[in-house]
Design a protein around this motif. Sequence first.
Motif, PDB file in Angstrom:
ATOM      1  N   TRP A 190      -3.394  38.572 -10.334  1.00  0.00           N
ATOM      2  CA  TRP A 190      -1.928  38.623 -10.525  1.00  0.00           C
ATOM      3  C   TRP A 190      -1.293  39.246  -9.294  1.00  0.00           C
ATOM      4  CZ3 TRP A 190       0.611  38.164 -15.642  1.00  0.00           C
ATOM      5  CH2 TRP A 190       1.997  38.404 -15.588  1.00  0.00           C
ATOM      6  N   ASP A 191      -0.360  38.525  -8.698  1.00  0.00           N
ATOM      7  CA  ASP A 191       0.404  39.001  -7.548  1.00  0.00           C
ATOM      8  C   ASP A 191       1.868  38.968  -7.956  1.00  0.00           C
ATOM      9  OD1 ASP A 191       0.007  39.483  -4.444  1.00  0.00           O
ATOM     10  OD2 ASP A 191       1.814  38.270  -4.669  1.00  0.00           O
ATOM     11  N   ALA A 192       2.528  40.123  -8.004  1.00  0.00           N
ATOM     12  CA  ALA A 192       3.878  40.222  -8.561  1.00  0.00           C
ATOM     13  C   ALA A 192       4.942  39.987  -7.491  1.00  0.00           C
ATOM     14  CB  ALA A 192       4.082  41.592  -9.200  1.00  0.00           C
ATOM     15  N   HIS A 193       5.896  39.110  -7.797  1.00  0.00           N
ATOM     16  CA  HIS A 193       6.946  38.809  -6.817  1.00  0.00           C
ATOM     17  C   HIS A 193       8.087  39.808  -6.847  1.00  0.00           C
ATOM     18  CE1 HIS A 193       8.556  36.777 -10.431  1.00  0.00           C
ATOM     19  NE2 HIS A 193       9.732  37.009  -9.902  1.00  0.00           N
ATOM     20  N   ASP A 194       8.175  40.628  -7.906  1.00  0.00           N
ATOM     21  CA  ASP A 194       9.188  41.680  -7.955  1.00  0.00           C
ATOM     22  C   ASP A 194       8.744  42.746  -8.955  1.00  0.00           C
ATOM     23  OD1 ASP A 194       9.688  40.598 -10.502  1.00  0.00           O
ATOM     24  OD2 ASP A 194      11.540  39.616  -9.907  1.00  0.00           O
ATOM     25  N   THR A 195       9.592  43.762  -9.152  1.00  0.00           N
ATOM     26  CA  THR A 195       9.207  44.870 -10.033  1.00  0.00           C
ATOM     27  C   THR A 195       9.154  44.449 -11.502  1.00  0.00           C
ATOM     28  OG1 THR A 195      11.530  45.601 -10.069  1.00  0.00           O
ATOM     29  CG2 THR A 195      10.059  46.644  -8.457  1.00  0.00           C
ATOM     30  N   VAL A 196       9.931  43.443 -11.875  1.00  0.00           N
ATOM     31  CA  VAL A 196       9.885  42.944 -13.260  1.00  0.00           C
ATOM     32  C   VAL A 196       8.515  42.308 -13.521  1.00  0.00           C
ATOM     33  CG1 VAL A 196      10.875  41.314 -14.907  1.00  0.00           C
ATOM     34  CG2 VAL A 196      12.375  42.610 -13.380  1.00  0.00           C
ATOM     35  N   SER A 197       8.059  41.490 -12.582  1.00  0.00           N
ATOM     36  CA  SER A 197       6.737  40.874 -12.708  1.00  0.00           C
ATOM     37  C   SER A 197       5.645  41.934 -12.707  1.00  0.00           C
ATOM     38  CB  SER A 197       6.523  39.892 -11.554  1.00  0.00           C
ATOM     39  OG  SER A 197       5.226  39.346 -11.578  1.00  0.00           O
ATOM     40  N   LEU A 198       5.813  42.965 -11.888  1.00  0.00           N
ATOM     41  CA  LEU A 198       4.823  44.045 -11.850  1.00  0.00           C
ATOM     42  C   LEU A 198       4.783  44.790 -13.181  1.00  0.00           C
ATOM     43  CD1 LEU A 198       2.772  45.723 -10.263  1.00  0.00           C
ATOM     44  CD2 LEU A 198       4.679  47.135  -9.464  1.00  0.00           C
ATOM     45  N   ALA A 199       5.949  45.032 -13.789  1.00  0.00           N
ATOM     46  CA  ALA A 199       5.995  45.721 -15.077  1.00  0.00           C
ATOM     47  C   ALA A 199       5.289  44.907 -16.155  1.00  0.00           C
ATOM     48  CB  ALA A 199       7.448  45.986 -15.475  1.00  0.00           C
ATOM     49  N   LEU A 200       5.476  43.582 -16.136  1.00  0.00           N
ATOM     50  CA  LEU A 200       4.783  42.722 -17.094  1.00  0.00           C
ATOM     51  C   LEU A 200       3.279  42.783 -16.863  1.00  0.00           C
ATOM     52  CD1 LEU A 200       4.634  40.592 -19.296  1.00  0.00           C
ATOM     53  CD2 LEU A 200       5.167  38.847 -17.561  1.00  0.00           C
ATOM     54  N   ALA A 201       2.874  42.741 -15.601  1.00  0.00           N
ATOM     55  CA  ALA A 201       1.448  42.832 -15.284  1.00  0.00           C
ATOM     56  C   ALA A 201       0.852  44.125 -15.826  1.00  0.00           C
ATOM     57  CB  ALA A 201       1.240  42.742 -13.768  1.00  0.00           C
ATOM     58  N   GLU A 202       1.561  45.220 -15.665  1.00  0.00           N
ATOM     59  CA  GLU A 202       1.056  46.511 -16.133  1.00  0.00           C
ATOM     60  C   GLU A 202       0.985  46.550 -17.658  1.00  0.00           C
ATOM     61  OE1 GLU A 202       2.354  49.437 -12.461  1.00  0.00           O
ATOM     62  OE2 GLU A 202       3.815  49.038 -14.032  1.00  0.00           O
ATOM     63  N   GLN A 203       1.906  45.884 -18.340  1.00  0.00           N
ATOM     64  CA  GLN A 203       1.809  45.790 -19.804  1.00  0.00           C
ATOM     65  C   GLN A 203       0.528  45.085 -20.221  1.00  0.00           C
ATOM     66  OE1 GLN A 203       5.155  43.845 -21.626  1.00  0.00           O
ATOM     67  NE2 GLN A 203       6.444  45.659 -21.535  1.00  0.00           N
ATOM     68  N   LEU A 204       0.124  44.101 -19.434  1.00  0.00           N
ATOM     69  CA  LEU A 204      -1.056  43.300 -19.759  1.00  0.00           C
ATOM     70  C   LEU A 204      -2.356  43.960 -19.313  1.00  0.00           C
ATOM     71  CD1 LEU A 204       0.400  39.800 -18.849  1.00  0.00           C
ATOM     72  CD2 LEU A 204      -0.032  40.697 -21.137  1.00  0.00           C
ATOM     73  N   GLY A 205      -2.252  45.097 -18.622  1.00  0.00           N
ATOM     74  CA  GLY A 205      -3.451  45.850 -18.275  1.00  0.00           C
ATOM     75  C   GLY A 205      -3.749  45.989 -16.802  1.00  0.00           C
ATOM     76  N   TYR A 206      -2.974  45.312 -15.936  1.00  0.00           N
ATOM     77  CA  TYR A 206      -3.207  45.423 -14.498  1.00  0.00           C
ATOM     78  C   TYR A 206      -2.738  46.781 -13.980  1.00  0.00           C
ATOM     79  CZ  TYR A 206      -3.870  40.335 -14.434  1.00  0.00           C
ATOM     80  OH  TYR A 206      -4.327  39.057 -14.660  1.00  0.00           O
ATOM     81  N   ARG A 207      -3.288  47.173 -12.850  1.00  0.00           N
ATOM     82  CA  ARG A 207      -2.847  48.382 -12.155  1.00  0.00           C
ATOM     83  C   ARG A 207      -2.320  48.003 -10.784  1.00  0.00           C
ATOM     84  NH1 ARG A 207      -7.346  52.661 -11.725  1.00  0.00           N
ATOM     85  NH2 ARG A 207      -8.643  50.833 -11.317  1.00  0.00           N
ATOM     86  N   ALA A 208      -1.201  48.612 -10.410  1.00  0.00           N
ATOM     87  CA  ALA A 208      -0.606  48.323  -9.112  1.00  0.00           C
ATOM     88  C   ALA A 208      -1.550  48.752  -7.996  1.00  0.00           C
ATOM     89  CB  ALA A 208       0.735  49.025  -8.974  1.00  0.00           C
ATOM     90  N   ASP A 209      -1.616  47.948  -6.960  1.00  0.00           N
ATOM     91  CA  ASP A 209      -2.390  48.286  -5.774  1.00  0.00           C
ATOM     92  C   ASP A 209      -1.453  48.770  -4.670  1.00  0.00           C
ATOM     93  OD1 ASP A 209      -4.173  48.542  -3.730  1.00  0.00           O
ATOM     94  OD2 ASP A 209      -4.673  46.431  -3.559  1.00  0.00           O
ATOM     95  N   ARG A 210      -0.572  47.876  -4.193  1.00  0.00           N
ATOM     96  CA  ARG A 210       0.311  48.258  -3.093  1.00  0.00           C
ATOM     97  C   ARG A 210       1.464  47.275  -2.994  1.00  0.00           C
ATOM     98  NH1 ARG A 210      -0.611  44.548   0.878  1.00  0.00           N
ATOM     99  NH2 ARG A 210      -2.484  43.281   0.547  1.00  0.00           N
TER     100      ARG A 210
END
Length: 252
Positions: free
Chosen positions: A216-236
């Motif tokens: 998962w590569d997030a195009h903005d902070t909304v996409s990143l927040a959804l990724a984190e809900q699903l279990g991903y952890r932010a890298d950078r």
Amino acid sequence: MIQKLDAPSLAAPLFGDWAEGMVWACLQGRMGAVLADEARSSAVAVLGDFAFFAGRPDRELLDAVSVPLLVPQNDGWADAIAAHLGPGVRPVTRYATRKETVFDRGRLRKYADSLPNPYTIRIIGRKLYESCLENSWSRDLVSQYPTWEAYRELGLGVAVLRGETLAAGASSYATFEGGIEIEIDTRPEERRKGLARACGAALILECLDRGLYPSWDAHDTVSLALAEQLGYRADRPYLTFLRCSPEGAAFI
């Protein structure tokens, strides 16, 4: 002279440990293309809307691609893109997630099963592949696979339907050895109903069942927040350049 590499893996040393599924797909020769200068000191991996620039900054290589999103490997490439393309690009921030995520299957199943009537989730087959191509909002779910046969062989996705109408989808934007890069899109009038979370969870579960890693590569902070809900952890966060008109309108 810029040339397309018949053996893309020859450019792998230039990309080093760049942990990006689309780069891997290109270097493995599964999808996209890799272009390089004659000395193979500069290269770009091109897939869909993305171009990933590696090695020595080279203006000729910049001129060889016309996709909307330009991703520099380092500050040298970032400076070269900004200087050479000037007002034709603007910087945006995207967000990488870590590639060693351990998912909570129970939590994902809860999300995937959370849709109320009349919504249902189905695996993308031929009919849904063709439906995705008919809509501008859903085209990227399957558009990197030029035929249904190519998608059936390499791709994987799920769709949320309202009755028989496509409402949202989660699918592979790229396929690399052992995994896929996830694309999620929702019909505009169906947004903020939890459809993206449900189909994202369903696709991750399908990947896990098949032994694939759902990158998962997030195009903005909304996409990143959804990724984190699903279990991903932010890298950078990382810098990307978006092509635009002189007035600032994005070409994408």
